[in-house]
Design an enzyme around this catalytic site. Sequence first.
Site, PDB file in Angstrom:
ATOM      1  N   HIS A 306     -30.474  -8.961 -35.334  1.00  0.00           N
ATOM      2  CA  HIS A 306     -30.462 -10.257 -36.022  1.00  0.00           C
ATOM      3  C   HIS A 306     -29.720 -10.109 -37.337  1.00  0.00           C
ATOM      4  O   HIS A 306     -29.829  -9.068 -37.993  1.00  0.00           O
ATOM      5  CB  HIS A 306     -31.891 -10.738 -36.283  1.00  0.00           C
ATOM      6  CG  HIS A 306     -31.949 -12.209 -36.516  1.00  0.00           C
ATOM      7  ND1 HIS A 306     -31.707 -12.754 -37.749  1.00  0.00           N
ATOM      8  CD2 HIS A 306     -32.171 -13.232 -35.664  1.00  0.00           C
ATOM      9  CE1 HIS A 306     -31.799 -14.068 -37.636  1.00  0.00           C
ATOM     10  NE2 HIS A 306     -32.079 -14.388 -36.402  1.00  0.00           N
ATOM     11  N   ASP A 363     -35.276 -14.379 -28.846  1.00  0.00           N
ATOM     12  CA  ASP A 363     -34.823 -14.629 -27.480  1.00  0.00           C
ATOM     13  C   ASP A 363     -35.287 -13.568 -26.489  1.00  0.00           C
ATOM     14  O   ASP A 363     -35.136 -13.748 -25.282  1.00  0.00           O
ATOM     15  CB  ASP A 363     -33.285 -14.704 -27.444  1.00  0.00           C
ATOM     16  CG  ASP A 363     -32.777 -15.938 -28.156  1.00  0.00           C
ATOM     17  OD1 ASP A 363     -33.409 -16.986 -28.009  1.00  0.00           O
ATOM     18  OD2 ASP A 363     -31.765 -15.841 -28.870  1.00  0.00           O
TER      19      ASP A 363
HETATM   20  N1  CMC Z   1     -27.005  -4.084 -29.001  1.00  0.00           N
HETATM   21  C1  CMC Z   1     -26.314  -3.002 -29.413  1.00  0.00           C
HETATM   22  N2  CMC Z   1     -25.766  -2.858 -30.635  1.00  0.00           N
HETATM   23  C2  CMC Z   1     -25.944  -3.875 -31.493  1.00  0.00           C
HETATM   24  C3  CMC Z   1     -26.657  -5.046 -31.148  1.00  0.00           C
HETATM   25  C4  CMC Z   1     -27.182  -5.126 -29.856  1.00  0.00           C
HETATM   26  N3  CMC Z   1     -27.871  -6.220 -29.471  1.00  0.00           N
HETATM   27  N4  CMC Z   1     -26.645  -5.898 -32.202  1.00  0.00           N
HETATM   28  C5  CMC Z   1     -25.954  -5.281 -33.173  1.00  0.00           C
HETATM   29  N5  CMC Z   1     -25.534  -4.062 -32.752  1.00  0.00           N
HETATM   30  C6  CMC Z   1     -24.803  -3.061 -33.552  1.00  0.00           C
HETATM   31  C7  CMC Z   1     -23.348  -3.444 -33.721  1.00  0.00           C
HETATM   32  O1  CMC Z   1     -22.541  -2.902 -32.702  1.00  0.00           O
HETATM   33  C8  CMC Z   1     -23.048  -2.837 -35.071  1.00  0.00           C
HETATM   34  O2  CMC Z   1     -22.904  -1.447 -34.906  1.00  0.00           O
HETATM   35  P1  CMC Z   1     -21.810  -0.633 -35.792  1.00  0.00           P
HETATM   36  O3  CMC Z   1     -22.292  -0.732 -37.204  1.00  0.00           O
HETATM   37  O4  CMC Z   1     -21.832   0.751 -35.240  1.00  0.00           O
HETATM   38  O5  CMC Z   1     -20.499  -1.336 -35.572  1.00  0.00           O
HETATM   39  C9  CMC Z   1     -24.332  -3.050 -35.863  1.00  0.00           C
HETATM   40  O6  CMC Z   1     -25.379  -3.084 -34.864  1.00  0.00           O
HETATM   41  C10 CMC Z   1     -24.378  -4.353 -36.688  1.00  0.00           C
HETATM   42  O7  CMC Z   1     -24.079  -5.431 -35.795  1.00  0.00           O
HETATM   43  P2  CMC Z   1     -23.285  -6.745 -36.207  1.00  0.00           P
HETATM   44  O8  CMC Z   1     -22.613  -7.308 -35.018  1.00  0.00           O
HETATM   45  O9  CMC Z   1     -22.418  -6.444 -37.411  1.00  0.00           O
HETATM   46  O10 CMC Z   1     -24.481  -7.683 -36.692  1.00  0.00           O
HETATM   47  P3  CMC Z   1     -24.406  -9.253 -36.877  1.00  0.00           P
HETATM   48  O11 CMC Z   1     -25.371  -9.563 -37.943  1.00  0.00           O
HETATM   49  O12 CMC Z   1     -23.000  -9.705 -37.075  1.00  0.00           O
HETATM   50  O13 CMC Z   1     -24.883  -9.830 -35.472  1.00  0.00           O
HETATM   51  C11 CMC Z   1     -26.268 -10.572 -33.715  1.00  0.00           C
HETATM   52  C12 CMC Z   1     -26.164 -10.281 -35.227  1.00  0.00           C
HETATM   53  C13 CMC Z   1     -27.612 -11.256 -33.448  1.00  0.00           C
HETATM   54  C14 CMC Z   1     -25.132 -11.525 -33.297  1.00  0.00           C
HETATM   55  C15 CMC Z   1     -26.175  -9.226 -32.942  1.00  0.00           C
HETATM   56  O14 CMC Z   1     -27.256  -8.382 -33.280  1.00  0.00           O
HETATM   57  C16 CMC Z   1     -26.104  -9.427 -31.430  1.00  0.00           C
HETATM   58  O15 CMC Z   1     -25.016  -9.624 -30.881  1.00  0.00           O
HETATM   59  N6  CMC Z   1     -27.282  -9.407 -30.725  1.00  0.00           N
HETATM   60  C17 CMC Z   1     -27.333  -9.704 -29.306  1.00  0.00           C
HETATM   61  C18 CMC Z   1     -27.285 -11.207 -29.084  1.00  0.00           C
HETATM   62  C19 CMC Z   1     -28.591 -11.878 -29.465  1.00  0.00           C
HETATM   63  O16 CMC Z   1     -29.683 -11.423 -29.093  1.00  0.00           O
HETATM   64  N7  CMC Z   1     -28.478 -13.018 -30.171  1.00  0.00           N
HETATM   65  C20 CMC Z   1     -29.659 -13.828 -30.569  1.00  0.00           C
HETATM   66  C21 CMC Z   1     -29.881 -13.798 -32.055  1.00  0.00           C
HETATM   67  S1  CMC Z   1     -31.481 -14.449 -32.544  1.00  0.00           S
HETATM   68  C22 CMC Z   1     -31.503 -16.110 -32.125  1.00  0.00           C
HETATM   69  C23 CMC Z   1     -30.323 -16.919 -32.563  1.00  0.00           C
HETATM   70  O17 CMC Z   1     -29.769 -16.754 -33.646  1.00  0.00           O
HETATM   71  O18 CMC Z   1     -29.941 -17.808 -31.799  1.00  0.00           O
END
Ligand code: CMC
Length: 428
Positions: A306, A363
């Site tokens: 998140h 989720d």
């Molecule tokens: N699985 C594996 N690695 C992950 C995941 C994941 N679900 N989420 C983040 N990471 C890693 C990412 O690869 C990165 O690693 P590195 O630093 O080595 O490059 C690090 O963690 C930080 O990730 P980010 O993409 O910079 O984080 P963000 O804040 O931009 O993204 C997120 C947040 C929710 C989009 C992301 O965690 C994600 O894609 N999660 C899976 C999709 C999901 O469950 N979304 C629902 C969010 S909650 C409800 C809503 O908002 O609707």
Amino acid sequence: MESVQTDTATLTLNGAEYELPLSIGTEDEVGVDINTLRSESGAITLDPGYGNTGSCESAITFINGEEGVLRYRGYPIGELAEKSSFVEVCYLLINGELPTQDELDDFRHKLTYHSLLHEDMKKFFEGYPPSAPPMSVLSAMVAAMSAYYPTGDEEVVDLNIIRLLAKLKTLAAFAYKKSIGQPYVYPQNRHSYTEDFLHTMFAVPSEDYEVPDVLEEALDMLLILHADHEQNCSASTVRMVGSSGASLFASVSAGIGALSGPLHGGANTEVIRMLEEIHEAGGDSSKYVEKAKDSDDPFRLMGFGHRVYKNMDPRAEIIKSTADRVLDELGLDDPLLDIARHLEEAALEDDYFIERSLYPNVDFYSGILYRAMGLPTEMFTVMFSMGRLPGWIAQWKEMRNDEATRIYRPRQVYVGAAERDYTPIEQR
Ligand code: CMC
């Protein structure tokens, strides 16, 4: 050394100093106000994805992502989920205070009596193919409401807020009925809000159908947990579209589009797809944990991580325990729940997830509950929209009434080609 409280921050840029005012929130969060920075220094701030940018001051929802705190208008999410109802939470978010009994009765009455769609709107559904993604249908139908319920003065806007809250669930159920080729079931005034939605989804005209209490209660709680989440992607979209003066329907229609993406609300659908895939492949979740860690593999553990929560998502905790109880009461044994538990355990013990503070989000377990209710996977994100609607409305209304609101118009740092001469293509 004691820290010194100041009411400005100083930025040094190219040898010059700029005093920037601070905005201090209720919980002592600090915002550095850079409104005048560009006019005074020529510089802008750069923050792709707005991870560190406050777009407004807001009195609706407070989140402390480090400590897993979520409050609507000051009330902790756990208390609201346990003691309140979704309709009461809608009132709270939109009006700022909990309703009295009379106010709640009046609000409920209005939501009931505005739940019918204009009959002509049914013709739209006939035009969609049965395979149409329900979120696309929902977004288009909300945009179409502008044609039937034009905007106007404050009184009309207030009425349109009621109409949208009352009719979105009817639109959602009609979209579902269309997709499975069943006749539409009309809303009934004797039902509560959540009961009525489940009735319009699952009843068929030829048979009696009573909504089981356990389903109504579980869905009502899920809607409360989704009701607002401050400046997330879809709420910011609603505010951004609305900041141009666009109508409530146009703004919320855009918000539904933003929510549909797999990184936002669409994740609840993707979680179930992922769990089904693991189940079909024999149930070994460790392979998927390894895939998620591989930087050359675009796969992510859906339902994990998140932008804001870096400890735990308080909504996920509540949903997890409710999923156990509801499946128990319904006498269901869903193998996906076991896989989800194993996946969570495996991920939470893994350094990759620990170092990046990746925990199950809202989720992760909600899809299992929706499945237990008999809702098809394609409808999960629609459920999220129904829950998030009062939040979008509250954010839109706050943006509209805030004197500080200007049209949302971010800047950029241009990194394309420098000026060059145009050379016409030589004629052959
Ligand atoms: N699985 C594996 N690695 C992950 C995941 C994941 N679900 N989420 C983040 N990471 C890693 C990412 O690869 C990165 O690693 P590195 O630093 O080595 O490059 C690090 O963690 C930080 O990730 P980010 O993409 O910079 O984080 P963000 O804040 O931009 O993204 C997120 C947040 C929710 C989009 C992301 O965690 C994600 O894609 N999660 C899976 C999709 C999901 O469950 N979304 C629902 C969010 S909650 C409800 C809503 O908002 O609707």
